[in-house]
Design a protein around this motif. Sequence first.
Motif, PDB file in Angstrom:
ATOM      1  N   UNK A 203       0.864  -1.182   0.000  1.00  0.00           N
ATOM      2  CA  UNK A 203       0.000   0.000   0.000  1.00  0.00           C
ATOM      3  C   UNK A 203       0.903   1.235   0.000  1.00  0.00           C
ATOM      4  N   UNK A 204       0.986   1.917  -1.128  1.00  0.00           N
ATOM      5  CA  UNK A 204       1.922   3.037  -1.253  1.00  0.00           C
ATOM      6  C   UNK A 204       1.540   4.185  -0.316  1.00  0.00           C
ATOM      7  N   UNK A 205       0.331   4.685  -0.436  1.00  0.00           N
ATOM      8  CA  UNK A 205      -0.160   5.710   0.481  1.00  0.00           C
ATOM      9  C   UNK A 205       0.723   6.944   0.576  1.00  0.00           C
ATOM     10  N   UNK A 206       1.506   7.204  -0.487  1.00  0.00           N
ATOM     11  CA  UNK A 206       2.382   8.380  -0.530  1.00  0.00           C
ATOM     12  C   UNK A 206       3.266   8.464   0.722  1.00  0.00           C
ATOM     13  N   UNK A 207       3.781   7.311   1.150  1.00  0.00           N
ATOM     14  CA  UNK A 207       4.560   7.257   2.387  1.00  0.00           C
ATOM     15  C   UNK A 207       5.816   8.136   2.307  1.00  0.00           C
ATOM     16  N   UNK A 208       6.349   8.333   1.090  1.00  0.00           N
ATOM     17  CA  UNK A 208       7.592   9.096   0.928  1.00  0.00           C
ATOM     18  C   UNK A 208       7.359  10.548   0.510  1.00  0.00           C
ATOM     19  N   UNK A 209       6.082  10.926   0.334  1.00  0.00           N
ATOM     20  CA  UNK A 209       5.763  12.291  -0.047  1.00  0.00           C
ATOM     21  C   UNK A 209       6.082  12.641  -1.487  1.00  0.00           C
ATOM     22  N   UNK A 210       6.474  11.657  -2.298  1.00  0.00           N
ATOM     23  CA  UNK A 210       6.842  11.922  -3.685  1.00  0.00           C
ATOM     24  C   UNK A 210       5.664  11.821  -4.645  1.00  0.00           C
ATOM     25  N   UNK A 211       4.588  11.176  -4.191  1.00  0.00           N
ATOM     26  CA  UNK A 211       3.404  10.978  -5.026  1.00  0.00           C
ATOM     27  C   UNK A 211       3.769  10.339  -6.369  1.00  0.00           C
ATOM     28  N   UNK A 212       4.642   9.339  -6.301  1.00  0.00           N
ATOM     29  CA  UNK A 212       5.097   8.617  -7.497  1.00  0.00           C
ATOM     30  C   UNK A 212       5.045   7.127  -7.200  1.00  0.00           C
ATOM     31  N   UNK A 213       4.209   6.388  -7.933  1.00  0.00           N
ATOM     32  CA  UNK A 213       3.953   4.985  -7.629  1.00  0.00           C
ATOM     33  C   UNK A 213       5.128   4.097  -8.067  1.00  0.00           C
ATOM     34  N   UNK A 214       5.742   3.385  -7.128  1.00  0.00           N
ATOM     35  CA  UNK A 214       6.870   2.514  -7.478  1.00  0.00           C
ATOM     36  C   UNK A 214       6.433   1.266  -8.256  1.00  0.00           C
ATOM     37  N   UNK A 215       7.403   0.679  -8.953  1.00  0.00           N
ATOM     38  CA  UNK A 215       7.222  -0.598  -9.645  1.00  0.00           C
ATOM     39  C   UNK A 215       8.479  -1.430  -9.399  1.00  0.00           C
TER      40      UNK A 215
ATOM     41  N   UNK B 296       6.200 -12.137  -9.498  1.00  0.00           N
ATOM     42  CA  UNK B 296       5.263 -11.185 -10.076  1.00  0.00           C
ATOM     43  C   UNK B 296       5.894  -9.789 -10.066  1.00  0.00           C
ATOM     44  N   UNK B 297       5.424  -8.939 -10.967  1.00  0.00           N
ATOM     45  CA  UNK B 297       5.801  -7.526 -10.956  1.00  0.00           C
ATOM     46  C   UNK B 297       4.740  -6.731 -10.204  1.00  0.00           C
ATOM     47  N   UNK B 298       5.177  -5.899  -9.275  1.00  0.00           N
ATOM     48  CA  UNK B 298       4.283  -5.063  -8.486  1.00  0.00           C
ATOM     49  C   UNK B 298       4.223  -3.673  -9.105  1.00  0.00           C
TER      50      UNK B 298
ATOM     51  N   UNK C  15      -2.232   1.035  -8.004  1.00  0.00           N
ATOM     52  CA  UNK C  15      -3.434   0.674  -7.269  1.00  0.00           C
ATOM     53  C   UNK C  15      -2.998  -0.041  -5.989  1.00  0.00           C
ATOM     54  N   UNK C  16      -3.894  -0.101  -4.986  1.00  0.00           N
ATOM     55  CA  UNK C  16      -3.590  -0.865  -3.779  1.00  0.00           C
ATOM     56  C   UNK C  16      -3.338  -2.313  -4.159  1.00  0.00           C
ATOM     57  N   UNK C  17      -2.210  -2.830  -3.810  1.00  0.00           N
ATOM     58  CA  UNK C  17      -1.761  -4.107  -4.358  1.00  0.00           C
ATOM     59  C   UNK C  17      -1.872  -5.226  -3.335  1.00  0.00           C
ATOM     60  N   UNK C  18      -2.451  -6.327  -3.782  1.00  0.00           N
ATOM     61  CA  UNK C  18      -2.486  -7.572  -3.024  1.00  0.00           C
ATOM     62  C   UNK C  18      -2.173  -8.683  -4.014  1.00  0.00           C
ATOM     63  N   UNK C  19      -1.104  -9.441  -3.758  1.00  0.00           N
ATOM     64  CA  UNK C  19      -0.694 -10.535  -4.624  1.00  0.00           C
ATOM     65  C   UNK C  19      -0.657 -11.825  -3.823  1.00  0.00           C
ATOM     66  N   UNK C  20      -1.039 -12.934  -4.476  1.00  0.00           N
ATOM     67  CA  UNK C  20      -1.093 -14.222  -3.790  1.00  0.00           C
ATOM     68  C   UNK C  20      -0.521 -15.314  -4.674  1.00  0.00           C
ATOM     69  N   UNK C  21       0.042 -16.319  -4.008  1.00  0.00           N
ATOM     70  CA  UNK C  21       0.540 -17.492  -4.718  1.00  0.00           C
ATOM     71  C   UNK C  21       0.418 -18.699  -3.797  1.00  0.00           C
TER      72      UNK C  21
END
Length: 213
Positions: free
Chosen positions: A110-122, A133-135, A139-145
């Motif tokens: 959950x990015x939530x702008x934790x770093x104040x950069x407002x830039x979504x990491x990948x 998987x690539x994250x 969007x709010x991310x939930x991945x399962x395997x």
Amino acid sequence: MEKSHGLSMVALIVTFAMIYFVQAQQGFISLDCGLFPNEQSPYTESATGLQYSSDSNFIQTGKISRIQRSLEENHLKPQRTVRYFPEGMRNCYNITVKQGTNYLIRVRAIYGNYDGLNHYPMFDLYIGPNYWVTIDTQENVRKEIFHIPRSNILDLCLVKTGTSTPFISAIEIRPLPNNTYITTSGSLKLFSRFYLSNSEDVLRYEEDVYDIM
């Protein structure tokens, strides 16, 4: 005498409830990634009844932060903090599991702008040397395997693939009966999930005793 007897009964009920609680989640691994040192660990998430612990005993790298305050009310407690990895290309959690057991592995970022950069990491996730998987955290991310470890140590690795910083909010690992989601070709990634019900509630633990929904 009656008062003392009543207190004994209350203590007995509380003890039984605690034993049931521990047994019901036996084998569960629920990590709040980036939990601050001054916060209680482990703790029980009130909305789910699941017990979460700090991830600090499972990784030696990374820094911690929390999502933007105005966004916290939209997320459960384990999703409000993050561990992020500004250094190194590959950072791995080392988690003790049981070799040959079928596990659900679930991660949340959950990015939530934790770093104040407002830039979504990948970034990429790996299980040991194998790509999972690539994250894309736009969007709010939930991945399962569903995965069967070949050793008693599970390496869950975040791998930097560009200029953005990998991070993670929560890791949840659930042991399952080995006749659940049988495969002869390796691990199974979640494609989609459908609820065939008119209920607006999502089934989770405790209704789903394995917490796989």
